[in-house]
Enzyme design. Structure first.
Site, mmCIF file in Angstrom:
data_model
loop_
_atom_site.group_PDB
_atom_site.id
_atom_site.type_symbol
_atom_site.label_atom_id
_atom_site.label_comp_id
_atom_site.label_asym_id
_atom_site.label_seq_id
_atom_site.Cartn_x
_atom_site.Cartn_y
_atom_site.Cartn_z
ATOM 1 N N GLY A 40 0.676 -1.282 -0.053
ATOM 2 C CA GLY A 40 -0.072 0.076 0.113
ATOM 3 C C GLY A 40 1.035 1.260 0.234
ATOM 4 O O GLY A 40 2.087 1.132 -0.733
ATOM 5 N N CYS A 41 0.347 2.343 0.580
ATOM 6 C CA CYS A 41 1.134 3.493 0.675
ATOM 7 C C CYS A 41 2.714 3.468 1.237
ATOM 8 O O CYS A 41 2.960 2.887 2.324
ATOM 9 C CB CYS A 41 0.612 4.595 1.448
#
Length: 219
Positions: A40-41
């Protein structure tokens, strides 16, 4: 022994000592290894793994796509095939890849195939980009995560590919003091990162899945 000979002897000894020191540093540097993961991020993954003892550096970037030297805008727009990823450089004498992989699976939602937390889309999918020597460890870590969760883990173990670092704006985002304009007004990058991480629900979901086994929740 004459003063001249003494000086030459001392000089030779110093040269040898410096040479051995330099050789030791080079040898140590050559022992460092890398592991590339997508969770993810990339700000969050970078922030998490830079806290691990034995990790020397974590760099935010992109992996898994077909476009060379992609920009952040290109990747988030879609079509490059890249995921937001982090390349972790570590000292295997201090931390093993098995440990890093176990920490990784327990710091994400490996049951989510559509992104991570509030960040949706293929760009934010999870993956382990394993070198040939890391494939067995990665598959073992995935199997262990699935057994512990009692749910299907969809995070794939992919062949390692070229890793492209993101631009400097995104590196060490979580600890930068530079002021930026956010929807909450002017904030340092560090403060903006904390607000984003909380609002995105990353730690809440990881705690829900992994409970006390979540290594970074609250980071």
């Amino acid at each position: 022994m004459t003063p001249l000979r003494t000086a030459k002897t001392l000089s030779l000894g110093l040269t040898i000592a410096l040479g051995l020191f330099a050789q030791a540093k080079t040898s140590h540097a050559q022992q460092l290894e890398t592991l590339t993961v997508a969770g993810g991020c990339f700000w969050c993954v970078e922030a998490d793994f830079e806290k691990v003892q034995g990790v020397k550096e974590a760099v935010s970037g992109f992996a898994g796509g077909t476009v060379e030297n992609p920009t952040y805008k290109q990747v988030v727009k879609g079509g490059t095939g890249h995921l937001e990823a982090v390349q972790i450089t570590y000292d295997p004498a201090q931390v093993q890849v098995d440990t890093l992989l176990s920490l990784f699976f327990r710091s994400i939602d490996p049951t989510d195939a559509g992104g991570q937390f509030c960040d949706r889309g293929a760009t934010y999918s999870t993956a382990v980009f394993a070198t040939p020597s890391q494939v067995d460890a990665a598959n073992a870590a995935k199997a262990s995560a699935q057994a512990d969760l009692g749910q299907t883990v969809v995070t794939p173990v992919l062949q390692a590919s070229t890793f492209y670092p993101a631009d400097s704006y995104h590196q060490d985002y979580y600890k930068q003091s530079k002021i930026i304009l956010t929807r909450f007004g002017p904030k340092s990058k560090a403060s903006a990162y904390k607000a984003y991480r909380q609002a995105c629900g990353r730690d809440a979901r990881v705690k829900e899945l992994w409970g006390s086994a979540a290594p970074f929740a609250g980071s």
